[in-house]
Motif scaffolding. Structure first.
Motif: not given
Length: 108
Positions: A72, A74, A100-103, A105-108
């Motif tokens: 991911q 991270i 993981r969630e913030t990573q 969200n950055k990829a979206r």
């Protein structure tokens, strides 16, 4: 409520609630690591079984989260190591899920 906010709340609870028990223990015994592990495993069979279960889950989590963090991207994965070591899986797991969630969200 977002996933990230939920993970933050769980990090706070996962830190505060265990330390409600850890703090009096360490206040009474000090930071004697030998005494700490003896208390985990020698108190009785129930405590030993629970302790080994949690320690195995932490080891599995470290390996899985390391692999997942590489996939991911991270970079701050290493934060789960002290989180699990000084508090427990109750902090390390929601911390990693937050990272993981913030990573993601950055990829979206």
């Amino acid at each position: 409520m977002t996933k990230a906010n939920f993970y933050i709340i769980m990090m706070v609870l996962g830190t505060v609630l265990p330390w409600l028990f850890f703090a009096p223990y360490f206040a009474q015994t000090g930071f004697d690591i030998g005494q700490y592990f003896q208390s985990l495993f020698m108190a009785n069979g129930l405590a030993a079984g629970f302790s080994i279960d949690v320690l195995l889950c932490i080891a599995l989590f470290w390996v899985w989260s390391f692999w997942d963090a590489r996939e991911q991207g991270i970079r701050s994965w290493w934060l789960v190591l002290p989180a699990c070591s000084f508090v427990g899986l109750s902090l390390g797991l929601p911390l990693y899920l937050y990272l993981r969630e913030t990573q993601l969200n950055k990829a979206r």
